[in-house]
Enzyme design. Structure first.
Site, PDB file in Angstrom:
ATOM      1  N   GLU A  43      31.428 -57.222  11.041  1.00  0.00           N
ATOM      2  CA  GLU A  43      30.299 -56.156  10.843  1.00  0.00           C
ATOM      3  C   GLU A  43      28.697 -56.095  12.020  1.00  0.00           C
ATOM      4  OE1 GLU A  43      29.707 -53.973   7.507  1.00  0.00           O
ATOM      5  OE2 GLU A  43      28.703 -52.152   8.444  1.00  0.00           O
ATOM      6  N   ASN A 190      35.470 -45.221   6.217  1.00  0.00           N
ATOM      7  CA  ASN A 190      35.354 -46.041   5.971  1.00  0.00           C
ATOM      8  C   ASN A 190      34.400 -45.738   4.722  1.00  0.00           C
ATOM      9  OD1 ASN A 190      34.365 -49.205   5.219  1.00  0.00           O
ATOM     10  ND2 ASN A 190      31.971 -48.691   5.134  1.00  0.00           N
ATOM     11  N   GLU A 191      34.083 -46.251   3.056  1.00  0.00           N
ATOM     12  CA  GLU A 191      33.852 -45.422   2.463  1.00  0.00           C
ATOM     13  C   GLU A 191      33.072 -44.762   2.251  1.00  0.00           C
ATOM     14  OE1 GLU A 191      31.003 -48.856   1.072  1.00  0.00           O
ATOM     15  OE2 GLU A 191      32.246 -50.143   0.491  1.00  0.00           O
ATOM     16  N   TYR A 259      33.738 -55.420  -4.857  1.00  0.00           N
ATOM     17  CA  TYR A 259      32.604 -56.494  -4.773  1.00  0.00           C
ATOM     18  C   TYR A 259      32.967 -57.892  -6.241  1.00  0.00           C
ATOM     19  CZ  TYR A 259      32.006 -55.271   0.608  1.00  0.00           C
ATOM     20  OH  TYR A 259      32.007 -55.148   1.480  1.00  0.00           O
ATOM     21  N   GLU A 314      38.027 -54.932   2.191  1.00  0.00           N
ATOM     22  CA  GLU A 314      36.542 -55.443   1.736  1.00  0.00           C
ATOM     23  C   GLU A 314      36.543 -55.789   0.199  1.00  0.00           C
ATOM     24  OE1 GLU A 314      32.891 -53.315   3.079  1.00  0.00           O
ATOM     25  OE2 GLU A 314      33.783 -52.319   4.464  1.00  0.00           O
ATOM     26  N   GLN A 363      31.687 -61.908   4.465  1.00  0.00           N
ATOM     27  CA  GLN A 363      32.449 -61.358   5.957  1.00  0.00           C
ATOM     28  C   GLN A 363      32.568 -62.348   6.515  1.00  0.00           C
ATOM     29  OE1 GLN A 363      30.138 -58.610   7.930  1.00  0.00           O
ATOM     30  NE2 GLN A 363      29.727 -57.065   6.609  1.00  0.00           N
TER      31      GLN A 363
HETATM   32  O1  AHR Z   1      30.459 -55.181   3.692  1.00  0.00           O
HETATM   33  C1  AHR Z   1      28.665 -54.918   3.629  1.00  0.00           C
HETATM   34  C2  AHR Z   1      29.500 -53.290   3.589  1.00  0.00           C
HETATM   35  O2  AHR Z   1      29.756 -53.381   2.061  1.00  0.00           O
HETATM   36  C3  AHR Z   1      30.476 -52.728   4.845  1.00  0.00           C
HETATM   37  O3  AHR Z   1      29.770 -52.530   4.954  1.00  0.00           O
HETATM   38  C4  AHR Z   1      29.985 -52.021   3.086  1.00  0.00           C
HETATM   39  O4  AHR Z   1      31.344 -50.865   3.327  1.00  0.00           O
HETATM   40  C5  AHR Z   1      29.981 -52.321   1.691  1.00  0.00           C
HETATM   41  O5  AHR Z   1      29.513 -51.217   0.776  1.00  0.00           O
END
Ligand code: AHR
Length: 512
Positions: A43, A190-191, A259, A314, A363
């Site tokens: 990103e 995205n999101e 995450y 992600e 990432q």
């Molecule tokens: O990976 C960091 C961020 O986490 C991304 O930009 C977003 O999609 C997520 O919230």
């Protein structure tokens, strides 16, 4: 010839539990583990693109068209199958036309989500897609739905994929690229429930249908693969609305983001964490299995033929930034704890390979659970890099289902499965078993029956280090890496070994 029984005296400083038998269910599945499960994400965030991948052609750091050659070599060696770009949250602020044409003429953009820094757009569509060609990896472009237009999105597709005469294909040629890149993977926002527009699931699905309608297979060489912006963690309603409201001819995959974060308000340090924080992170990482199982159950209801894939575009550990670094840059160290997250998560993905066909670690460089960290001209490969490289043997191999009962990893009255395992067989007949023991204190003894396997040789690789906080630094870049593991023996057609506490192992059974 079967390998000789090897008995090595172990000087284990860990307690060892009773033996767990792991049975391979050979020949019982026809599921392929897509190589795209081992995908990555780059990103425009902190030092991932600018100051990470991209140092510019004038840099003294060796580069190819501005991209560091040491990063290119490392990613190729890891067999990177795809790369997602330009975001993340950044994607829904990105206007692709600002990043093509002569670099000196490009307008700037303020990166509103990540540190408020001004970027000069010197890394754009050509830079990314040419990089993917060099890496021999599939590009996965995340398009702007949050602040873009249908026309802007459709133009981007035409720009990169149309071989004939058209305004955007002509513009691409004028900008120096004759042939289209034939990009197959496209994310539509995205999101969308958050930084991608704070939309309701109903509103997003309407918008998705509109955008997907105007996406054309310009090249005809391959079918477009359209990914709907998916849920976060256990937001099952989001998946349900998408599956219910998007016609099947407009969608190839639904995404999921998850995450491993202990607490968004108090994420804890990346390297100097406590035993308790380690356990909590493992709890979070382990949730991936439940999230996937439940999202897949909803997908099964609406798509029993399993035409639509689930892609986890992600995932990874998320901690406090390193002290003294920009909080908006998400720069964090990467330890044995991250190797545990990676090993366990990839095993989960492998075992769900029937629906999970792609995933992207967040990432690639200098951001979150990165595989590569850079500082000036120095570069280090993180423990997560080594797991990814070790597990590359599973890419496109056939999944072997397993049968075993894991011992538990207990901490302050709570417990988690200590062992995570997945296995596959490649086209040469070689079998690979990846084993993770997340238990921070105890080694666990396992045995793997080999009597039904005709093999030539067994060998084992390991990622292990004495402390869960161990990591590589710019001064000590090789503390954690892949080593041969010789502490096993084969007795009566049983492979027997003790998986040391907090370690990742790969058993290679070479076919006869
Ligand atoms: O990976 C960091 C961020 O986490 C991304 O930009 C977003 O999609 C997520 O919230």
């Amino acid at each position: 010839m079967k390998s000789k029984a090897i008995l090595i005296t172990l000087s284990l400083c860990f307690v060892v539990n009773a033996q767990t038998e792991i049975k391979l269910q050979l020949g019982s599945s026809d599921i392929q583990i897509s190589k795209h499960i081992y995908g990555h994400f780059a990103e425009h965030l902190g030092r991932c693109i600018y100051g990470g991948f991209y140092v510019g052609e004038e840099s003294e750091i060796p580069n190819l068209n501005g991209v560091r050659t040491d990063i290119i070599s490392a990613l190729k060696e890891m067999k990177i199958p795809n790369l997602r770009w330009p975001g993340g949250c950044f994607a829904d602020t990105y206007h692709w036309k600002d990043g093509v044409g002569p670099k000196q003429d490009r307008p700037t953009i303020v990166n509103q989500w990540w540190g408020g820094v001004t970027e000069d757009n010197s890394f754009g569509t050509h830079d990314f897609l040419n990089l993917c060609e060099v890496l021999e990896t599939e590009p996965y472009i995340s398009g702007n739905i949050g602040s873009g237009t249908v026309r802007e999105f459709a133009d981007w597709l035409q720009y990169v994929n149309h071989d004939g005469v058209s305004p955007m294909a002509d513009l691409r040629r004028k900008n120096g690229r004759k042939k289209p890149w034939d990009v197959r993977y496209w994310g539509l926002g995205n999101e969308a429930w958050g930084c991608g527009g704070h939309m309701t699931a109903e509103y997003y699905t309407d918008l998705y249908r509109q955008y997907a309608t105007y996406m054309t297979d310009w090249s005809n060489s391959q079918k477009l693969y359209r990914v709907a912006s998916g849920a976060s963690d256990g937001d099952y309603r989001w998946t349900e609305v998408l599956m219910k409201n998007i016609p099947k001819n407009l969608i190839e995959a639904v995404a999921l983001h998850s995450y491993s974060v202990i607490d968004w308000g108090n994420k804890g340090p990346a390297a100097d964490f406590s035993e308790k924080q380690y356990f909590q992170t493992m709890q979070r990482a382990h949730m991936m299995d439940e999230y996937i199982t439940k999202h897949v159950a909803i997908m099964d209801e609406y798509d029993p033929e399993r035409k639509i894939d689930l892609i986890v575009d992600e995932w990874g550990g998320w901690y406090n930034v390193e002290p003294g670094t920009n909080p908006g840059f998400l720069y964090q160290q990467n330890t044995i704890r991250d190797a545990m997250i990676a090993g366990m998560t990839l095993n989960i993905f492998n075992n769900h390979a029937q629906r999970v066909t792609m995933a992207n670690l967040a990432q690639a460089v200098n951001v979150l659970q990165a595989v590569i960290l850079t500082e000036g001209e120095k570069l280090i490969l993180t423990p997560t890099y080594h797991v990814m490289k070790m597990y590359a043997v599973h890419q496109d191999a056939m999944l072997i289902p397993l049968n075993f009962k894991t011992p538990q990893f207990s901490f302050e009255g709570q417990s988690l499965p200590a062992l995570s395992v997945s296995a596959s067989q490649n086209t040469s007949g070689d079998i690979h078993i990846s084993l993770v023991n997340i238990d921070s204190q105890k080694a666990h003894a396992v045995s793997i029956p080999l009597e039904d396997i005709k093999y030539n040789k067994v060998s084992i690789e390991a990622i292990h280090s004495p402390e869960i906080q161990d990591h590589n630094t710019f001064d000590a870049p090789h503390k954690v890496g892949i080593k041969m593991f010789t502490e096993y023996y084969i007795k009566k057609d049983q492979l027997q070994l003790e998986i040391p506490a907090h370690s990742v192992l790969l058993v290679k059974i070479e076919a006869n």
